[in-house]
Design an enzyme around this catalytic site. Structure first.
Site, short mmCIF file in Angstrom:
data_model
loop_
_atom_site.label_atom_id
_atom_site.label_comp_id
_atom_site.label_asym_id
_atom_site.label_seq_id
_atom_site.Cartn_x
_atom_site.Cartn_y
_atom_site.Cartn_z
N TYR A 138 0.92 -1.03 0.02
CA TYR A 138 0.07 -0.16 0.08
C TYR A 138 0.80 1.16 0.08
O TYR A 138 0.74 2.17 -0.80
CB TYR A 138 -0.80 0.11 1.35
CG TYR A 138 -1.91 1.07 1.40
CD1 TYR A 138 -3.02 1.31 0.37
CD2 TYR A 138 -1.82 1.98 2.45
CE1 TYR A 138 -3.84 2.20 0.60
CE2 TYR A 138 -2.84 3.06 2.50
CZ TYR A 138 -3.88 3.28 1.54
OH TYR A 138 -4.68 4.14 1.81
N VAL B 73 -9.67 0.54 12.77
CA VAL B 73 -9.84 0.34 14.22
C VAL B 73 -11.21 0.96 14.60
O VAL B 73 -11.87 0.27 15.37
CB VAL B 73 -8.63 1.03 14.82
CG1 VAL B 73 -8.92 2.88 14.39
CG2 VAL B 73 -8.82 0.97 16.51
P1 NAD Z 1 -12.87 1.98 0.12
O1 NAD Z 1 -12.26 0.72 0.04
O2 NAD Z 1 -14.24 2.34 0.93
O3 NAD Z 1 -12.99 2.61 -1.50
C1 NAD Z 1 -12.19 2.23 -2.32
C2 NAD Z 1 -12.95 2.07 -3.48
O4 NAD Z 1 -12.27 2.00 -4.72
C3 NAD Z 1 -13.88 0.98 -3.55
O5 NAD Z 1 -15.13 1.29 -3.94
C4 NAD Z 1 -13.42 -0.01 -4.43
O6 NAD Z 1 -14.22 -0.96 -5.12
C5 NAD Z 1 -12.84 0.89 -5.50
N1 NAD Z 1 -11.69 0.34 -6.51
C6 NAD Z 1 -10.55 -0.41 -5.70
N2 NAD Z 1 -9.82 -0.82 -6.83
C7 NAD Z 1 -10.19 -0.46 -7.83
C8 NAD Z 1 -10.12 -0.78 -9.57
N3 NAD Z 1 -8.90 -1.39 -9.93
N4 NAD Z 1 -11.01 -0.11 -10.27
C9 NAD Z 1 -12.10 0.61 -9.95
N5 NAD Z 1 -12.34 0.83 -8.49
C10 NAD Z 1 -11.40 0.10 -7.49
O7 NAD Z 1 -11.64 2.94 0.79
P2 NAD Z 1 -11.79 4.33 1.20
O8 NAD Z 1 -11.64 4.72 2.40
O9 NAD Z 1 -12.92 5.23 0.71
O10 NAD Z 1 -10.56 5.23 0.49
C11 NAD Z 1 -10.66 5.85 -0.92
C12 NAD Z 1 -9.28 6.49 -1.21
O11 NAD Z 1 -8.61 7.13 -0.08
C13 NAD Z 1 -8.20 5.20 -1.16
O12 NAD Z 1 -7.46 5.77 -2.48
C14 NAD Z 1 -7.50 5.33 -0.06
O13 NAD Z 1 -5.96 4.96 -0.20
C15 NAD Z 1 -7.30 6.84 0.27
N6 NAD Z 1 -7.04 6.88 1.79
C16 NAD Z 1 -8.22 6.74 2.49
C17 NAD Z 1 -8.08 7.02 4.12
C18 NAD Z 1 -9.21 6.69 5.07
O14 NAD Z 1 -8.81 6.76 6.30
N7 NAD Z 1 -10.19 6.17 4.59
C19 NAD Z 1 -6.55 7.64 4.34
C20 NAD Z 1 -5.65 7.61 3.57
C21 NAD Z 1 -5.90 7.57 2.15
N1 UDP Z 2 -5.96 -1.44 15.72
C1 UDP Z 2 -6.55 -1.87 17.01
N2 UDP Z 2 -7.58 -2.74 16.94
C2 UDP Z 2 -8.14 -2.93 15.76
C3 UDP Z 2 -7.82 -2.30 14.54
C4 UDP Z 2 -6.61 -1.64 14.66
O1 UDP Z 2 -5.71 -1.46 18.02
O2 UDP Z 2 -9.14 -4.04 15.88
C5 UDP Z 2 -4.94 -0.49 15.78
C6 UDP Z 2 -3.95 -0.70 14.65
O3 UDP Z 2 -2.74 -1.37 15.17
C7 UDP Z 2 -3.40 0.79 14.69
C8 UDP Z 2 -4.44 1.65 14.65
O4 UDP Z 2 -5.45 0.86 15.52
O5 UDP Z 2 -2.28 1.08 15.52
C9 UDP Z 2 -5.22 2.33 13.46
O6 UDP Z 2 -5.50 1.11 12.65
P1 UDP Z 2 -6.13 1.20 11.26
O7 UDP Z 2 -6.13 -0.20 10.94
O8 UDP Z 2 -7.41 1.81 11.27
O9 UDP Z 2 -5.35 2.22 10.21
P2 UDP Z 2 -3.84 2.44 10.07
O10 UDP Z 2 -3.78 3.93 10.59
O11 UDP Z 2 -2.98 1.48 10.65
O12 UDP Z 2 -3.75 2.47 8.71
#
Ligand code: NAD
Ligand code: UDP
Length: 359
Positions: free
Chosen positions: A190, A232
Site C-alpha cells: 500500500y 480500528v
Molecule cells: P474504500 O475501500 O471504501 O474505497 C475504495 C474504492 O475503490 C472501492 O469502492 C473499491 O471498489 C474501488 N476500487 C478499488 N480498486 C479499483 C479498481 N481497480 N478499479 C475501480 N475501482 C476500484 O476506501 P476509502 O476509505 O474510501 O479510500 C478511498 C481512497 O482514499 C483510497 O485511495 C485510499 O487509499 C485513500 N485514503 C483513505 C484513507 C481513509 O482513512 N479512509 C486514508 C488515506 C487515504
Molecule cells: N487497531 C487496533 N485494533 C483493531 C484494529 C486496529 O488496536 O481492531 C490499531 C492498529 O494497530 C493501528 C490503529 O489501530 O495502530 C489504526 O489502525 P487502522 O487499521 O484503523 O489504520 P492504520 O492507521 O493502521 O492504517
C-alpha cells in the site's frame, strides 16, 4: 475559477444559438425549451470523473460534487466498495455509473473537466488480502487516469495517504518529511503503491503539464465505512455495540489522528479548486492513543458487556501519526470543523443500524 467564467459565457451564447434553432426569442430561458435542457447541462456544467466512487470516501465525494452542480461520472469495480453507498444517486439526472476496473484502459466519452482518483483498497486487512490489486491500482490505475487527464485536458486530484510517511521518525508529519517505509513489509504494498502514485503524478505534471493535485489523507471516518473492514473505528464500534472485547493491538499506546469525513471532503474540494500542485496533508491533528480511543467508544456506547481485549501488534504498525496542517490552513483556509465527540456521535448512529442489520 477561470473554467466557471467561460462556462457562464458559453451558457449565454448557447442560449442564443438554441433559441434561434428552436424559433424562440433569443432571451428565452432554457427551461422554456425542455428538449434542449439536457443538452445545455452537458455543455455548461463542469463534468467530473470519480474513480472509487462506490467506496466510503468516493461516495461522499459524489454527493458533494452533485450538490455543487457538477455532472458526476462514478467509476468503480466494487472490489471493496458497495453500490448501496451510491444507490440514492441513480435517480439524479447528472449522475452516471460506469462499472470498470481502472487498471484497464479507461475510456470516458465526452468532455471531462476534473478527475478524482480514489480507487484503491484502503484498510490494512483489505490490502493485505489483495496485495497485487493494491499495487496495480496505485500504479496502473493511476497511470491510466493520468493519461485520461492529459487526453481530456482535465485537472486530476489523486488520493495519497499518511502511509507515505511509514512509521514516521518526524512528529507531527509535515509534507517535507520523506518518510520511513519498509518496502518489503506487509504494508509495503500500500505504502509503495501510494509513493509511486505521487511520483507518477508529479511526472505528468512536470513532463506533460497536466494540472495535478495530491492529497495526503490521514485516518478518516464516518458513515458508509464497512463494519468489517478491519480498521480500528468500525472494529471498536462493532465490538462495543455487540458487547464483545475491543481488540486493542499491542499496548495500545500507538497514536492516530481521526478526521470526520465531511471535513475531509471540504479539504478535497478546496484543494481541487486551488492552484497548489505539491502534496498537501489533510487530517485532524487531534491525536489519541488507541487505548484512549477504545475508552471513548466504550463511554459512548455504554454496553456493560464490552471490555478491552489486548491482541498482538501487527507487523510495521506505525507508532504515531499526526498531520501538520499548516499548509492546508494557510493555502486553502481549511481546518477541521468536527471534533471527535461530534464525529463519533454521528458515526455511532450509523453503526447502530449497521450492526442491527447484520443480525
Ligand atoms: P474504500 O475501500 O471504501 O474505497 C475504495 C474504492 O475503490 C472501492 O469502492 C473499491 O471498489 C474501488 N476500487 C478499488 N480498486 C479499483 C479498481 N481497480 N478499479 C475501480 N475501482 C476500484 O476506501 P476509502 O476509505 O474510501 O479510500 C478511498 C481512497 O482514499 C483510497 O485511495 C485510499 O487509499 C485513500 N485514503 C483513505 C484513507 C481513509 O482513512 N479512509 C486514508 C488515506 C487515504
Ligand atoms: N487497531 C487496533 N485494533 C483493531 C484494529 C486496529 O488496536 O481492531 C490499531 C492498529 O494497530 C493501528 C490503529 O489501530 O495502530 C489504526 O489502525 P487502522 O487499521 O484503523 O489504520 P492504520 O492507521 O493502521 O492504517
Amino acid at each position: 475559477m477561470v473554467n466557471h467564467y467561460f462556462q457562464n459565457i458559453l451558457t449565454f451564447r448557447d442560449k442564443r444559438l438554441f433559441s434561434f434553432i428552436s424559433f424562440l426569442p433569443p432571451d428565452s430561458p432554457p427551461y422554456l425549451c425542455p428538449a434542449f435542457q439536457k443538452h445545455f447541462n452537458k455543455m455548461t456544467k463542469p463534468r467530473i470523473l470519480i474513480a472509487g466512487a462506490a467506496g466510503f470516501i468516493g461516495s461522499h465525494l459524489c454527493d458533494r460534487f452533485l450538490a455543487e452542480g457538477y455532472q458526476v461520472i462514478a467509476m468503480d469495480n466494487l472490489l471493496t466498495g458497495d453500490l448501496a453507498n451510491i444507490e440514492h444517486l441513480f435517480k439524479e439526472k447528472d449522475f452516471e455509473y460506469y462499472h470498470h476496473d481502472v487498471t484497464k484502459f479507461v475510456h470516458v466519452p465526452g468532455k471531462l473537466d476534473y478527475i478524482l482518483n480514489f480507487a484503491s483498497p484502503a484498510s490494512p486487512i483489505d490490502y493485505l488480502l489483495m496485495p497485487i490489486q493494491t499495487l496495480k491500482v496505485g500504479a496502473l490505475g493511476t497511470h491510466n487516469l493520468l493519461g485520461l487527464a492529459k487526453e481530456k485536458k482535465a485537472r486530476i486530484l489523486v488520493a495519497s495517504t499518511s502511509e507515505v510517511y511509514g512509521d514516521p521518525l518526524m512528529h507531527p508529519q509535515t509534507e517535507e518529511y520523506w518518510g520511513n517505509v519498509n518496502p518489503v513489509g506487509p504494508r509495503g504494498v500500500y505504502d509503495e503503491a501510494k509513493r509511486f502514485l505521487e511520483a507518477i503524478t508529479m511526472a505528468y505534471h512536470n513532463y506533460h503539464q497536466v494540472e495535478t493535485r495530491i492529497i495526503r489523507i490521514f485516518n478518516t471516518y464516518g458513515p458508509r465505512m464497512r463494519l468489517n473492514d478491519g480498521r480500528v473505528l468500525p472494529a471498536f464500534f462493532g465490538q462495543a455495540i455487540r458487547g464483545e472485547g475491543l481488540t486493542v493491538f499491542g499496548d495500545g499506546l500507538q497514536t492516530r489522528s481521526f478526521c470526520y469525513v465531511d471535513d475531509l471532503v471540504e479539504g478535497i474540494y478546496r484543494l481541487l479548486l486551488s492552484d497548489y500542485h505539491l502534496p498537501m496533508n489533510v487530517g485532524n491533528p487531534s491525536e489519541i492513543t488507541m487505548m484512549q480511543f477504545a475508552h471513548e467508544i466504550l463511554d459512548l456506547v455504554q454496553n456493560p458487556k464490552a471490555f478491552i481485549d489486548y491482541r498482538p501488534l501487527p507487523v510495521d504498525d506505525p507508532k504515531q501519526r499526526r498531520p501538520d496542517i499548516t499548509k492546508a490552513r494557510t493555502i486553502l483556509g481549511w481546518e477541521p470543523k468536527y471534533d471527535r465527540k461530534e464525529g463519533l456521535r454521528i458515526t455511532y448512529e450509523y453503526f447502530k443500524v449497521k450492526v442491527q442489520n447484520a443480525g
